[in-house]
Motif scaffolding. Structure first.
Motif, short mmCIF file in Angstrom:
data_model
loop_
_atom_site.label_atom_id
_atom_site.label_comp_id
_atom_site.label_asym_id
_atom_site.label_seq_id
_atom_site.Cartn_x
_atom_site.Cartn_y
_atom_site.Cartn_z
N THR A 50 110.33 11.07 -14.02
CA THR A 50 111.39 10.62 -13.14
C THR A 50 110.98 10.93 -11.69
N GLY A 51 110.83 9.91 -10.89
CA GLY A 51 110.40 10.11 -9.51
C GLY A 51 109.06 10.83 -9.46
N THR A 52 109.01 11.93 -8.73
CA THR A 52 107.78 12.71 -8.60
C THR A 52 107.66 13.78 -9.68
N LEU A 53 108.64 13.83 -10.60
CA LEU A 53 108.66 14.88 -11.62
C LEU A 53 108.19 14.36 -12.97
N THR A 54 107.53 15.24 -13.70
CA THR A 54 107.19 15.02 -15.10
C THR A 54 107.68 16.22 -15.88
N LEU A 55 108.40 15.97 -16.97
CA LEU A 55 108.84 17.02 -17.88
C LEU A 55 107.97 16.90 -19.13
N ARG A 56 107.31 18.00 -19.50
CA ARG A 56 106.42 18.00 -20.65
C ARG A 56 106.53 19.33 -21.36
N PRO A 57 106.16 19.38 -22.64
CA PRO A 57 106.21 20.66 -23.35
C PRO A 57 105.31 21.69 -22.67
N TRP A 58 105.71 22.95 -22.75
CA TRP A 58 104.91 24.04 -22.22
C TRP A 58 103.62 24.17 -23.02
N SER A 59 102.55 24.60 -22.36
CA SER A 59 101.27 24.81 -23.04
C SER A 59 100.70 26.17 -22.65
#
Length: 185
Positions: free
Chosen positions: A10-19
């Motif tokens: 969304t926009g400049t953000l990416t939500l992804r699982p923690w690694s």
């Protein structure tokens, strides 16, 4: 059935699982006193950060805690920077409701990161868990966390009640904010 870890943009953000590769950056972010005050994780060094990340990965495996690292890419082509966390709790249960939570890194506060990430998580959750009957999400925070009230409002969560304090874990009263799934037109 447990959800497959996904990426949300969304926009400049990416939500992804923690690694596991996030552990050093996470430990650095937790040097911030405000983050330690409001977030409930016991992160104080890279080893404890690695344990926290492993717990988030287990949450995906069990389906009871779907935590996303929130990254921001402010300049196209540059490396993303870790700016927060957004989490959906208990969506795999048999209830029509679940809980969301978030935190934002000190360097990202005040720029709309939290409401944007929370809105992306919420929209995804209502779509991903519609068949399971998810219709309501709650956001809880202490009454003295004024910034969380602003984030909740910006993300479409209405203040609906007060939770009484239950010391020592919750020494102050809390606010309950709710957002309901959109109705089909």
């Amino acid at each position: 059935m447990h959800p497959t870890p996904i990426h949300l943009a969304t926009g400049t953000l990416t939500l992804r699982p923690w690694s596991p590769e996030d552990s050093a950056d996470l430990a650095e972010l937790y040097r911030d006193g405000a983050l330690r005050r409001w977030a409930d994780a016991a992160v104080h060094d890279e080893a404890s950060a690695a344990r926290w990340v492993a717990a988030q990965q287990r949450g995906w495996e069990t389906g009871d805690r779907l935590a996303f690292a929130v990254e921001e890419t402010r300049v196209p082509g540059s490396a993303p920077r870790l700016v927060g966390n957004a989490v959906l709790k208990y969506a795999a249960g048999e209830s029509a409701s679940a809980e969301v939570g978030y935190w934002t890194a000190a360097h990202a506060r005040g720029r709309g990161v939290a409401p944007c990430a929370l809105t992306a998580l919420t929209d995804w959750a209502f779509t991903a868990f519609a068949r399971e009957g998810l219709t309501r999400l709650e956001l809880l925070h202490q009454v003295d966390n004024v910034a969380s009230c602003r984030v909740a409002e910006k993300a479409g969560f209405a203040l609906t009640g007060i939770l009484p304090a239950t010391p020592p874990a919750f020494p102050l009263d809390g606010h309950v904010h709710e957002r309901h799934a959109p109705t089909a037109a």
